[in-house]
Design a protein around this motif. Sequence first.
Motif, PDB file in Angstrom:
ATOM      1  N   LYS A  54      10.791 -27.074 -37.815  1.00 12.46           N
ATOM      2  CA  LYS A  54       9.533 -26.526 -37.313  1.00 12.46           C
ATOM      3  C   LYS A  54       8.643 -26.043 -38.462  1.00 12.46           C
ATOM      4  CE  LYS A  54      11.133 -25.267 -32.688  1.00 12.46           C
ATOM      5  NZ  LYS A  54      10.191 -26.219 -32.018  1.00 12.46           N
ATOM      6  N   ALA A  55       9.260 -25.478 -39.491  1.00 13.89           N
ATOM      7  CA  ALA A  55       8.469 -25.079 -40.654  1.00 13.89           C
ATOM      8  C   ALA A  55       7.822 -26.304 -41.287  1.00 13.89           C
ATOM      9  CB  ALA A  55       9.356 -24.350 -41.666  1.00 13.89           C
ATOM     10  N   HIS A  56       8.597 -27.376 -41.433  1.00 19.87           N
ATOM     11  CA  HIS A  56       8.061 -28.593 -42.031  1.00 19.87           C
ATOM     12  C   HIS A  56       6.966 -29.208 -41.158  1.00 19.87           C
ATOM     13  CE1 HIS A  56       8.053 -32.995 -42.890  1.00 19.87           C
ATOM     14  NE2 HIS A  56       7.940 -32.531 -44.114  1.00 19.87           N
ATOM     15  N   GLU A  57       7.155 -29.162 -39.861  1.00 14.96           N
ATOM     16  CA  GLU A  57       6.128 -29.671 -38.942  1.00 14.96           C
ATOM     17  C   GLU A  57       4.797 -28.972 -39.190  1.00 14.96           C
ATOM     18  OE1 GLU A  57       5.380 -28.920 -34.237  1.00 14.96           O
ATOM     19  OE2 GLU A  57       7.362 -29.681 -34.792  1.00 14.96           O
ATOM     20  N   ASN A  58       4.846 -27.696 -39.503  1.00 13.71           N
ATOM     21  CA  ASN A  58       3.613 -26.958 -39.749  1.00 13.71           C
ATOM     22  C   ASN A  58       3.098 -27.134 -41.172  1.00 13.71           C
ATOM     23  OD1 ASN A  58       2.760 -25.097 -37.310  1.00 13.71           O
ATOM     24  ND2 ASN A  58       4.991 -25.202 -37.311  1.00 13.71           N
ATOM     25  N   VAL A  59       3.974 -27.450 -42.128  1.00 19.39           N
ATOM     26  CA  VAL A  59       3.493 -27.860 -43.450  1.00 19.39           C
ATOM     27  C   VAL A  59       2.663 -29.126 -43.314  1.00 19.39           C
ATOM     28  CG1 VAL A  59       4.169 -28.732 -45.716  1.00 19.39           C
ATOM     29  CG2 VAL A  59       5.383 -26.775 -44.738  1.00 19.39           C
ATOM     30  N   VAL A  60       3.190 -30.093 -42.562  1.00 22.32           N
ATOM     31  CA  VAL A  60       2.464 -31.349 -42.345  1.00 22.32           C
ATOM     32  C   VAL A  60       1.153 -31.080 -41.603  1.00 22.32           C
ATOM     33  CG1 VAL A  60       2.540 -33.582 -41.182  1.00 22.32           C
ATOM     34  CG2 VAL A  60       4.555 -32.739 -42.413  1.00 22.32           C
ATOM     35  N   ALA A  61       1.189 -30.207 -40.595  1.00 18.92           N
ATOM     36  CA  ALA A  61      -0.027 -29.886 -39.851  1.00 18.92           C
ATOM     37  C   ALA A  61      -1.059 -29.209 -40.744  1.00 18.92           C
ATOM     38  CB  ALA A  61       0.315 -28.994 -38.657  1.00 18.92           C
ATOM     39  N   LEU A  62      -0.609 -28.347 -41.640  1.00 22.22           N
ATOM     40  CA  LEU A  62      -1.523 -27.689 -42.568  1.00 22.22           C
ATOM     41  C   LEU A  62      -2.219 -28.720 -43.453  1.00 22.22           C
ATOM     42  CD1 LEU A  62      -2.595 -24.999 -43.796  1.00 22.22           C
ATOM     43  CD2 LEU A  62      -0.633 -25.065 -45.341  1.00 22.22           C
ATOM     44  N   LEU A  63      -1.453 -29.687 -43.946  1.00 25.10           N
ATOM     45  CA  LEU A  63      -2.028 -30.728 -44.786  1.00 25.10           C
ATOM     46  C   LEU A  63      -2.936 -31.664 -43.985  1.00 25.10           C
ATOM     47  CD1 LEU A  63       1.144 -31.568 -46.893  1.00 25.10           C
ATOM     48  CD2 LEU A  63      -1.008 -30.669 -47.804  1.00 25.10           C
ATOM     49  N   ALA A  64      -2.502 -32.005 -42.785  1.00 28.32           N
ATOM     50  CA  ALA A  64      -3.227 -33.005 -42.002  1.00 28.32           C
ATOM     51  C   ALA A  64      -4.481 -32.454 -41.338  1.00 28.32           C
ATOM     52  CB  ALA A  64      -2.297 -33.597 -40.938  1.00 28.32           C
ATOM     53  N   LYS A  65      -4.431 -31.198 -40.895  1.00 26.86           N
ATOM     54  CA  LYS A  65      -5.519 -30.654 -40.085  1.00 26.86           C
ATOM     55  C   LYS A  65      -6.380 -29.619 -40.805  1.00 26.86           C
ATOM     56  CE  LYS A  65      -2.883 -31.244 -35.786  1.00 26.86           C
ATOM     57  NZ  LYS A  65      -2.314 -30.558 -34.594  1.00 26.86           N
ATOM     58  N   SER A  66      -5.857 -29.012 -41.838  1.00 26.91           N
ATOM     59  CA  SER A  66      -6.565 -27.867 -42.425  1.00 26.91           C
ATOM     60  C   SER A  66      -6.669 -27.954 -43.941  1.00 26.91           C
ATOM     61  CB  SER A  66      -5.851 -26.561 -42.042  1.00 26.91           C
ATOM     62  OG  SER A  66      -5.852 -26.375 -40.642  1.00 26.91           O
ATOM     63  N   THR A  67      -6.673 -29.174 -44.460  1.00 26.56           N
ATOM     64  CA  THR A  67      -6.765 -29.345 -45.907  1.00 26.56           C
ATOM     65  C   THR A  67      -7.922 -30.280 -46.236  1.00 26.56           C
ATOM     66  OG1 THR A  67      -4.398 -28.974 -46.206  1.00 26.56           O
ATOM     67  CG2 THR A  67      -5.546 -30.106 -47.979  1.00 26.56           C
ATOM     68  N   LEU A  68      -8.792 -29.823 -47.127  1.00 28.11           N
ATOM     69  CA  LEU A  68      -9.969 -30.569 -47.548  1.00 28.11           C
ATOM     70  C   LEU A  68      -9.588 -31.617 -48.600  1.00 28.11           C
ATOM     71  CD1 LEU A  68     -12.228 -27.418 -47.665  1.00 28.11           C
ATOM     72  CD2 LEU A  68     -12.588 -29.375 -46.130  1.00 28.11           C
ATOM     73  N   PRO A  69     -10.482 -32.552 -48.917  1.00 24.55           N
ATOM     74  CA  PRO A  69     -10.107 -33.627 -49.853  1.00 24.55           C
ATOM     75  C   PRO A  69      -9.615 -33.149 -51.211  1.00 24.55           C
ATOM     76  CG  PRO A  69     -12.107 -34.211 -48.685  1.00 24.55           C
ATOM     77  CD  PRO A  69     -11.804 -32.788 -48.310  1.00 24.55           C
ATOM     78  N   ASN A  70     -10.090 -31.988 -51.673  1.00 25.54           N
ATOM     79  CA  ASN A  70      -9.638 -31.470 -52.965  1.00 25.54           C
ATOM     80  C   ASN A  70      -8.442 -30.534 -52.827  1.00 25.54           C
ATOM     81  OD1 ASN A  70     -10.835 -29.236 -51.849  1.00 25.54           O
ATOM     82  ND2 ASN A  70     -12.267 -28.861 -53.531  1.00 25.54           N
ATOM     83  N   LEU A  71      -7.806 -30.533 -51.660  1.00 20.57           N
ATOM     84  CA  LEU A  71      -6.634 -29.722 -51.301  1.00 20.57           C
ATOM     85  C   LEU A  71      -6.967 -28.263 -51.043  1.00 20.57           C
ATOM     86  CD1 LEU A  71      -3.617 -31.099 -53.406  1.00 20.57           C
ATOM     87  CD2 LEU A  71      -4.561 -31.890 -51.223  1.00 20.57           C
ATOM     88  N   PHE A  72      -8.238 -27.872 -51.057  1.00 22.13           N
ATOM     89  CA  PHE A  72      -8.607 -26.531 -50.614  1.00 22.13           C
ATOM     90  C   PHE A  72      -8.262 -26.376 -49.124  1.00 22.13           C
ATOM     91  CE2 PHE A  72     -12.258 -25.180 -53.712  1.00 22.13           C
ATOM     92  CZ  PHE A  72     -11.308 -24.679 -54.590  1.00 22.13           C
ATOM     93  N   ASP A  73      -7.923 -25.156 -48.758  1.00 26.49           N
ATOM     94  CA  ASP A  73      -7.649 -24.852 -47.350  1.00 26.49           C
ATOM     95  C   ASP A  73      -8.946 -24.795 -46.554  1.00 26.49           C
ATOM     96  OD1 ASP A  73      -6.024 -23.683 -45.082  1.00 26.49           O
ATOM     97  OD2 ASP A  73      -7.434 -22.043 -45.440  1.00 26.49           O
ATOM     98  N   ASN A  74      -8.872 -25.253 -45.319  1.00 23.75           N
ATOM     99  CA  ASN A  74     -10.042 -25.271 -44.434  1.00 23.75           C
ATOM    100  C   ASN A  74      -9.791 -24.352 -43.254  1.00 23.75           C
ATOM    101  OD1 ASN A  74     -12.554 -26.023 -43.529  1.00 23.75           O
ATOM    102  ND2 ASN A  74     -11.864 -27.930 -42.596  1.00 23.75           N
ATOM    103  N   HIS A  75     -10.538 -23.230 -43.201  1.00 27.41           N
ATOM    104  CA  HIS A  75     -10.364 -22.274 -42.090  1.00 27.41           C
ATOM    105  C   HIS A  75     -10.734 -22.886 -40.740  1.00 27.41           C
ATOM    106  CE1 HIS A  75     -10.470 -18.363 -40.035  1.00 27.41           C
ATOM    107  NE2 HIS A  75     -11.709 -18.610 -39.686  1.00 27.41           N
ATOM    108  N   PRO A  76     -11.845 -23.584 -40.514  1.00 29.32           N
ATOM    109  CA  PRO A  76     -12.979 -23.766 -41.415  1.00 29.32           C
ATOM    110  C   PRO A  76     -13.954 -22.592 -41.364  1.00 29.32           C
ATOM    111  CG  PRO A  76     -13.326 -24.997 -39.388  1.00 29.32           C
ATOM    112  CD  PRO A  76     -11.993 -24.351 -39.254  1.00 29.32           C
TER     113      PRO A  76
END
Length: 846
Positions: free
Chosen positions: A706-728
């Motif tokens: 479940k932790a990994h599932e949310n790592v992937v979700a963080l990258l897939a849904k909330s990460t900008l092209p330069n790897l900055f986090d997107n609140h948005p």
Amino acid sequence: MRAKPIPLLTERRLQSVPPPPRPRRCPRVAANPVRNGLPVVFLACLFLGGQLAPARGPLTLYYLQPAQKWEEALPLGNGRLGAMVFGGVPEERIQLNEHSLWAGPPYPEPRPGGAAILARARELFFQGQFAEGERVIQRELLVPVIEPRSYQTLGDLLLSFGHAGAVTNYSRELDLDTAVATTRYEAGGVAFVREVLASRSDDLIIMRLTASVPGALSFRARLVRPDASVSADKNSLLLRGQAAHGGKNKGVKFSAQLRVYPRGGTLHSSTNALEIQAADEAVLVLAAATDYNQTTPLEPLKRDLDEACARQLKQVGTNFERLRRRSVQEHQRLFQSVQLSLGQTSSPPSPQGSSSSSAVNSAAANASDPASLPTDQRLNALRAGAADPALAALYFQFGRYLLIGSSRPGGLPANLQGLWNEHIRAPWNSDYHININIQMNYWPAEVANLSECHEPFFDFVEGLVPAGRRTASEMLGCRGFCACLTSDVWRWTVPYGSPRWGMWVMGGAWCTQHFMEHYRFSGDRQFLRQRAYPILKEASLFFLDWLVTDPATGKLVSGPSTSPENGFIGPDGKPVTLSMGCSMDQEIIWDTFQNTLQAARELGIQDEFTATVSSALERLALPQIASDGRLMEWTREFPETEPGHRHMSHLFAIHPGRQFTFENRPEMMAAARKSIEHRLAHGGGHTGWSRAWIINFWARLREGEKAHENVVALLAKSTLPNLFDNHPPFQIDGNFGGTAGIAEMLLQSHATVDAPAARDGWAQAVPVIELLPALPKAWSTGSVRGLRARGGFEISLEWTDGALTIATIRSLSGNPCQLRYGQKSVPLHLKRGSEARFSAQLMRQP
């Protein structure tokens, strides 16, 4: 974090410069050839070619096209100065920041006489009149909002090039290991290379431009910022101004100076630009200074800012290789303290949505190493379902890179955007939100072996104490200090605005947790005595006066307070946000009291104060489990107005707290799990930082998948092209929270067990160092070196096929611990500076 950002101020660019005067000749030197090969083609409508770039390491972000938006640019920082590099060809934009460039007062001040208002409101809440109690707080206690008062951009460095014909073989990259951003391309048969770095050693932004053909480098340099003056003199540009909002909220005065050192060719200056023609290469060096006084913010420094910049530039010279070497060495001193491998993907799928040619896509897709794909393509592939454990490792190291770049000793702490902000009026002013956001910024500091990067946070929190005492005394009738939802470089602390987010006085105490955590990781007793214990005592004094007895239970409760920033339906059927004794308040108070008492025991302090804290701790109301098995957010089972709320405040006791663990309260861990599942089922985790927090929760619950599932979700849904986090929009806390979460999946040390020995009549609690507590199948083979654990340990691990193969434990403090892997545990007590190796069975290895 409040839900809606403050509207942004449109930023204008300065108009074109007038014709230049007659140029002066610059000395010519031998051309500097391109040394790193030819990169990849992009934007088929403009750029031509199809040659693959040379192999890059796993710690590189790279792209086949310039940044079109700020969120695609690459960040550089030295803790004080920041730069966002776009890599443009006709025009390069390097957006600049200086950490103290803020608009100024007025800011919210304490409203006197709040103690009587609080007493009346509390009676209403205890009588079940929640809506009326909340109206009293809103109308009579909370201070009105005064803003904007934003952290601001220093401006832009613009470099205009007159390249003829098509551009080919383009790439741009950021090497996290060296902290150098590089842009490469060909135009007119010439290979051009730009290197940019933010030097901590010399406290400058430094850039080198080279061309493979002598005399082929020509460009115009400008400094641009709204409401600032720009002038040129010889080989220098000077930018001057004062942070403000439309002439109001005047704040920090600033100066920036750019010097250009061409080799060969000519240089001339106009009113506000420098023009270089037919050079072989050029070195650009930028310094910046402000009058912000970090010791006494309301008393500006009295110094000549232009002279400060000029003096700094004069000291460094123009030897780029020497400047680069010094910068890289200082960066690597911190960055290379941790190494992480989570495995590689053997055959990544064809990337989708790239702007590069299909031939390049096909060649890249056939590469055996996913690191060979451009970073934006890797994100797209991940969104399409590809597994890329190396991207998670890159993200982890990117978080460490950002903390190194935005928070260094002697400076200001990382704000909502770390160091990097292009706005005059940023979302939420890019301020210091202290109802989770600034704390999350520093979650990875200790475990990710960046302890010295924690220091600006400690300085900032200590700087809040004088204002926090005023707020506590004048506004709330309490001793000690408190800080509320947010603050900024002017260090105000009052509750203000809306009850939903403003009536919350736990922020200061939450921040003091970091002081005790620093001691647990470092074992620095001088820090404990001189800094941690004094501020913990201040926070505990406040709570001793703030807490009141709940007439229904006889327990001590906090309030009225929000559970940031959620709401519920009160007993009268009306939506409200305030209550007495909400779980997060009680958990933060428990944590603060426990930390205070532990610090006192470590220092041998037993007095009337510690006895009073101990007594209050025994009477403190604790969170309960609801009839549906969830951990309760409030003292009653109120219906939530937003079941999928982004905050999960009542789970503080799981993380970053340590009140509930599998060792002491397994039933509360089970209740926390149900709360998370319920929140996610209703849409929770939809912001970047919220998703990052969820990773940490699942890690503490030992749920690797479940932790990994949310790592992937963080990258897939909330990460900008330069790897900055997107609140948005962009907020950096999600980057830091994600980095901390990955570390929690690999190593935990928050739980304790009592050692057989006793110290001054007290049982000694020693940390449990748990190895690979939440390792997912996707990271079945890997290694990590240099993570830190509480008790003063440095940990290195290797694992294969999901099982530990070797663990190396090095003691930094000579303290005991318990080592645990799976169901096995062993006591361990190493001498300071010694290390031991263990197998998966926790047997000592030679």
